[in-house]
Enzyme design. Structure first.
Site, short mmCIF file in Angstrom:
data_model
loop_
_atom_site.label_atom_id
_atom_site.label_comp_id
_atom_site.label_asym_id
_atom_site.label_seq_id
_atom_site.Cartn_x
_atom_site.Cartn_y
_atom_site.Cartn_z
N ILE A 12 -68.66 85.56 -31.64
CA ILE A 12 -68.84 84.77 -30.43
C ILE A 12 -68.41 85.56 -29.20
O ILE A 12 -69.08 85.56 -28.16
CB ILE A 12 -68.08 83.43 -30.53
CG1 ILE A 12 -68.56 82.63 -31.74
CG2 ILE A 12 -68.27 82.62 -29.25
CD1 ILE A 12 -67.78 81.35 -31.99
N LEU A 34 -60.20 94.92 -33.51
CA LEU A 34 -61.17 95.55 -34.43
C LEU A 34 -60.71 95.43 -35.88
O LEU A 34 -60.60 96.42 -36.61
CB LEU A 34 -61.42 97.02 -34.05
CG LEU A 34 -62.13 97.25 -32.73
CD1 LEU A 34 -62.39 98.74 -32.51
CD2 LEU A 34 -63.44 96.46 -32.64
N ASP A 58 -54.05 94.35 -29.92
CA ASP A 58 -53.72 93.05 -30.49
C ASP A 58 -53.21 92.13 -29.38
O ASP A 58 -52.40 92.56 -28.55
CB ASP A 58 -52.63 93.27 -31.55
CG ASP A 58 -52.34 92.05 -32.38
OD1 ASP A 58 -52.66 90.92 -31.96
OD2 ASP A 58 -51.76 92.21 -33.47
N ILE A 59 -53.64 90.87 -29.37
CA ILE A 59 -53.11 89.93 -28.38
C ILE A 59 -51.61 89.70 -28.59
O ILE A 59 -50.92 89.24 -27.68
CB ILE A 59 -53.85 88.58 -28.40
CG1 ILE A 59 -53.74 87.89 -29.77
CG2 ILE A 59 -55.28 88.74 -27.96
CD1 ILE A 59 -54.24 86.46 -29.78
N THR A 133 -62.06 75.24 -32.09
CA THR A 133 -63.02 74.79 -33.09
C THR A 133 -62.94 73.30 -33.32
O THR A 133 -61.90 72.67 -33.10
CB THR A 133 -62.75 75.52 -34.43
OG1 THR A 133 -63.57 74.96 -35.46
CG2 THR A 133 -61.30 75.38 -34.85
N ASP A 134 -64.04 72.72 -33.80
CA ASP A 134 -64.02 71.30 -34.17
C ASP A 134 -63.24 71.06 -35.46
O ASP A 134 -62.89 69.91 -35.77
CB ASP A 134 -65.45 70.76 -34.31
CG ASP A 134 -66.29 71.47 -35.36
OD1 ASP A 134 -65.82 72.43 -35.99
OD2 ASP A 134 -67.46 71.05 -35.55
N GLU A 135 -62.93 72.11 -36.20
CA GLU A 135 -62.24 71.92 -37.48
C GLU A 135 -60.82 71.40 -37.32
O GLU A 135 -60.24 70.89 -38.27
CB GLU A 135 -62.25 73.23 -38.28
CG GLU A 135 -63.65 73.67 -38.66
CD GLU A 135 -63.68 74.77 -39.70
OE1 GLU A 135 -62.83 74.76 -40.61
OE2 GLU A 135 -64.55 75.65 -39.59
N TYR A 159 -56.66 77.81 -41.87
CA TYR A 159 -57.35 78.22 -40.65
C TYR A 159 -57.30 77.14 -39.58
O TYR A 159 -56.86 77.38 -38.44
CB TYR A 159 -58.81 78.58 -40.95
CG TYR A 159 -59.69 78.56 -39.73
CD1 TYR A 159 -59.42 79.37 -38.63
CD2 TYR A 159 -60.80 77.69 -39.64
CE1 TYR A 159 -60.22 79.34 -37.49
CE2 TYR A 159 -61.58 77.66 -38.51
CZ TYR A 159 -61.29 78.48 -37.44
OH TYR A 159 -62.07 78.44 -36.32
N SER A 162 -53.90 76.51 -38.13
CA SER A 162 -53.43 77.55 -37.21
C SER A 162 -54.13 77.41 -35.85
O SER A 162 -53.52 77.62 -34.80
CB SER A 162 -53.67 78.94 -37.79
OG SER A 162 -55.06 79.25 -37.90
N LYS A 163 -55.40 77.01 -35.85
CA LYS A 163 -56.10 76.79 -34.58
C LYS A 163 -55.56 75.55 -33.88
O LYS A 163 -55.45 75.50 -32.64
CB LYS A 163 -57.60 76.67 -34.81
CG LYS A 163 -58.29 77.99 -35.10
CD LYS A 163 -58.15 79.00 -33.96
CE LYS A 163 -58.97 78.62 -32.75
NZ LYS A 163 -58.87 79.67 -31.67
N VAL A 215 -74.18 78.24 -53.03
CA VAL A 215 -74.00 76.98 -52.31
C VAL A 215 -72.80 76.26 -52.91
O VAL A 215 -72.76 75.99 -54.11
CB VAL A 215 -75.26 76.10 -52.43
CG1 VAL A 215 -75.02 74.73 -51.80
CG2 VAL A 215 -76.46 76.79 -51.78
#
Length: 356
Positions: A12, A34, A58-59, A133-135, A159, A162-163, A215
């Site tokens: 993104i 990276l 790195d941030i 994210t919507d998650e 994940y 953490s977001k 799947v």
């Protein structure tokens, strides 16, 4: 004028950088660690473009971030930097804690120090835009209303947890320290430069290679799908006109089951690149054991963004997915370049033993 983009070599982030430079004469300072998903090939078209300043880092490296802020004096920071793959977070959550929580905290601390030195007019114009994210909202039943910005956070994976934590930190830095923040929570993105561990590019790459199309479970998990270039235009609009401290959900109004997505990709490949043996690509579908704690449905209500800022997606799913499949067919060198031994080892690790 300058903006700082973190994570601008990922899927993104890279699309945003390319999109920004196509629409603006402002310089982009692009900070990216990276890792496996950050790829300078995504930005190869910017080689020699003096408006694009790439910095590997790195941030969470406070000294580096502080130096970049002092040197470039950005009017805005857009934080795309994140570990973002649910399956990887299940196998190894530590990296998600380090980047998404600790990294965001250190970035916010550096920004908090930076804005203290801004003149009042510059501070008034400054924005920190956090891409999420919507998650973070958890899972919806099939007949439940879509997520709005007021929906409670109920993350179900390392994940998404953490977001969620990073979103809360951004909110807290606004309410406690007055940091002028904006947050966007998007649905599932798809489009060019998508690393092929996620559903759509994985299906395209595996189909063309004659490999199984895995799947999860019954394939009836529902997601809202957002073409990445639409997401970029939404972020530009939020940065331009969003109200400080507000959250904006960004969605594509395209709820589809995973199995629908796979069949759509197969049908497009049947049309655009038929198998040599004449068989349909859907014959390669293989149902595998579902991931632990797999959320059943996500759906975004993006009416606030349309009502307040006048944004809505330009692409339908039908137009966006056709562009996406065609892009992968036209960019096989890009695919080959990222399919390193490490990528193949990851695919084997994640799908080994899942055959249902």
């Amino acid at each position: 004028m300058t903006i700082l983009v973190t994570g601008g070599a990922g899927f993104i982030g890279a699309n945003f950088v390319l999109d920004w430079l196509a629409h603006s004469d402002e310089t982009v300072v692009n900070l990216d660690k990276l890792t496996y998903a950050g790829n300078l090939d995504n930005l190869s078209s910017l080689t020699g473009n003096t408006q694009h300043v790439f910095v590997q880092g790195d941030i969470g490296d406070s000294a580096l971030v502080e130096r970049l802020l002092e040197e470039h004096r950005p009017r805005a920071i857009l934080n795309f930097a994140a570990e973002s793959h649910v399956d990887r977070s299940i196998h190894g959550p530590q990296a998600f804690i380090d980047t998404n929580i600790v990294g965001t905290f250190r970035l916010l601390e550096a920004v908090r120090a930076y804005v203290k030195g801004l003149a009042s007019d510059s501070l008034q114009a400054f924005r920190f835009l956090h891409v999420s994210t919507d998650e973070v909202y958890g899972s919806l039943a099939k007949d439940e209303a879509a997520f709005t910005e007021r929906h409670a956070y109920e993350p179900n994976s390392p994940y998404s947890a953490s977001k969620a934590a990073s979103d809360h930190l951004v909110r807290a830095y606004h309410h406690t320290y007055g940091l002028p923040v904006l947050t966007t929570n998007c649905s599932n993105n798809y489009g060019p430069y998508h690393f092929p561990e996620k559903l759509i590019p994985l299906m395209i790459v595996n189909a063309l290679a004659g490999e199984a199309l895995p799947v999860y479970g019954d394939g009836q998990q529902i997601r809202d799908w957002l073409y990445v270039k639409d997401h970029c235009s939404a972020i530009r609009r939020v940065l331009e006109a969003g109200s400080v401290g507000e959250v904006y959900n960004v969605g594509g109004w395209n709820e589809k089951t995973n199995l629908e997505i796979v069949h759509t990709v197969c049908a497009l490949l049947d049309e655009l690149r038929p198998r040599a043996d004449g068989q349909p690509y859907h014959a390669q579908i293989s149902y595998v054991t579902d991931r632990p704690g797999h959320d059943r449905r996500y759906a975004i209500d993006a009416r606030k963004l349309e009502r307040e800022l006048g944004w809505k997606p330009a692409e339908t799913f039908e137009t966006g997915i056709r562009k996406t499949v065609q892009w992968y067919l036209d960019n096989q060198d890009w695919v080959r370049n990222i399919q390193s031994g490490a990528y193949r080892e990851w695919v084997e690790k994640n799908y080994a033993g899942r055959r249902a």
